[in-house]
Design a protein around this motif. Structure first.
Motif, mmCIF file in Angstrom:
data_model
loop_
_atom_site.group_PDB
_atom_site.id
_atom_site.type_symbol
_atom_site.label_atom_id
_atom_site.label_comp_id
_atom_site.label_asym_id
_atom_site.label_seq_id
_atom_site.Cartn_x
_atom_site.Cartn_y
_atom_site.Cartn_z
ATOM 1 N N UNK A 1 0.840 -1.184 0.000
ATOM 2 C CA UNK A 1 0.000 0.000 0.000
ATOM 3 C C UNK A 1 0.884 1.246 0.000
ATOM 4 N N UNK A 2 0.443 2.260 -0.687
ATOM 5 C CA UNK A 2 1.208 3.501 -0.740
ATOM 6 C C UNK A 2 1.201 4.198 0.609
ATOM 7 N N UNK A 3 2.284 4.882 0.879
ATOM 8 C CA UNK A 3 2.393 5.636 2.125
ATOM 9 C C UNK A 3 1.331 6.721 2.176
ATOM 10 N N UNK A 4 0.730 6.884 3.333
ATOM 11 C CA UNK A 4 -0.208 7.975 3.578
ATOM 12 C C UNK A 4 0.493 9.022 4.421
ATOM 13 N N UNK A 5 0.352 10.274 4.030
ATOM 14 C CA UNK A 5 0.938 11.377 4.780
ATOM 15 C C UNK A 5 -0.174 12.342 5.155
ATOM 16 N N UNK A 6 -0.298 12.617 6.435
ATOM 17 C CA UNK A 6 -1.243 13.621 6.914
ATOM 18 C C UNK A 6 -0.497 14.936 7.024
ATOM 19 N N UNK A 7 -0.887 15.903 6.202
ATOM 20 C CA UNK A 7 -0.222 17.206 6.180
ATOM 21 C C UNK A 7 -0.770 18.075 7.305
ATOM 22 N N UNK A 8 -0.358 17.735 8.513
ATOM 23 C CA UNK A 8 -0.900 18.430 9.676
ATOM 24 C C UNK A 8 -0.055 18.128 10.900
ATOM 25 N N UNK A 9 -0.009 19.079 11.812
ATOM 26 C CA UNK A 9 0.611 18.843 13.120
ATOM 27 C C UNK A 9 -0.465 18.705 14.196
ATOM 28 N N UNK A 10 -1.730 18.677 13.791
ATOM 29 C CA UNK A 10 -2.845 18.620 14.736
ATOM 30 C C UNK A 10 -2.971 17.229 15.358
ATOM 31 N N UNK A 11 -2.894 17.138 16.679
ATOM 32 C CA UNK A 11 -3.108 15.833 17.310
ATOM 33 C C UNK A 11 -4.550 15.352 17.150
#
Length: 196
Positions: A1-11
């Motif tokens: 599966x392709x890497x998922x990146x969350x573009x956020x620093x929000x917990x």
């Protein structure tokens, strides 16, 4: 599966994405979040979600990048994160007995193909009439100073409302998971079939 990146620093967003059971990493994008001209709240939320995702594209060219941002609106005026007790008191006093619309922008960017999907999910919160002592006690207990609208709906903030209206409760916290799952399935990622 392709890497998922969350573009956020929000917990808060990271905790929501964890619900899907998919591996992901977070990375904080650095963008200017100021409103441009006469941008409406939905336009601002959408643009910021796109900019957050695109800001990470060069560093993660083979990933699927999730950008999300939220703009809270009371009678056409943006509600920001209060940052302090006094500003939070002011926000909740203004919200008392009124409706606030949270516009959550979402973008799923595929840098490999150069394509993206985007959406804005609205969610309305109807505040009940709040007593000054209730506002003060709530803020001292939860300290929601890093939350637009000065509340955490996933905690004691639920006691401030007389009603909620929207497609996905998660949108109110900052990441519309129903719409995100739809976008991920378009890219062949299904949380219920993670090995597919």
């Amino acid at each position: 599966m392709r890497e998922l990146v969350l573009a956020s620093s929000s917990p808060y967003r990271a905790a929501l994405l964890e619900k899907l059971g998919l591996p992901f990493i977070t990375s904080a994008p650095y963008i200017n979040e100021a409103r441009i001209g006469a941008e409406s709240a939905p336009q601002l939320a959408e643009r910021l979600a796109l900019e957050k995702a695109f800001a990470l594209a060069q560093d993660h060219p083979d990933a699927l990048i999730i950008g999300s941002d939220q703009v809270a609106e009371l009678d056409g005026t943006q509600l920001t994160k209060p940052g302090s007790f006094d500003r939070a008191v002011d926000q909740l006093q203004r919200c008392s007995g009124r409706g606030v619309i949270f516009h959550t922008g979402l973008c799923l960017l595929d840098p490999r193909s150069g394509t993206h999907q985007k959406a804005v999910e609205p969610f309305e919160v109807a505040f009940r009439e709040l007593e000054p002592d209730e506002i003060e006690n709530y803020l001292r207990r939860e300290e929601p100073y890093d939350c637009a609208g000065s509340f955490k709906c996933e905690g004691l903030g639920i006691t401030l409302f007389r009603g909620l209206n929207g497609r996905d409760f998660n949108s109110l916290i900052g990441l519309p998971l129903i719409r995100l799952c739809e976008m991920l399935r378009v890219k062949g990622v299904n949380p219920l079939l993670p090995e597919a």
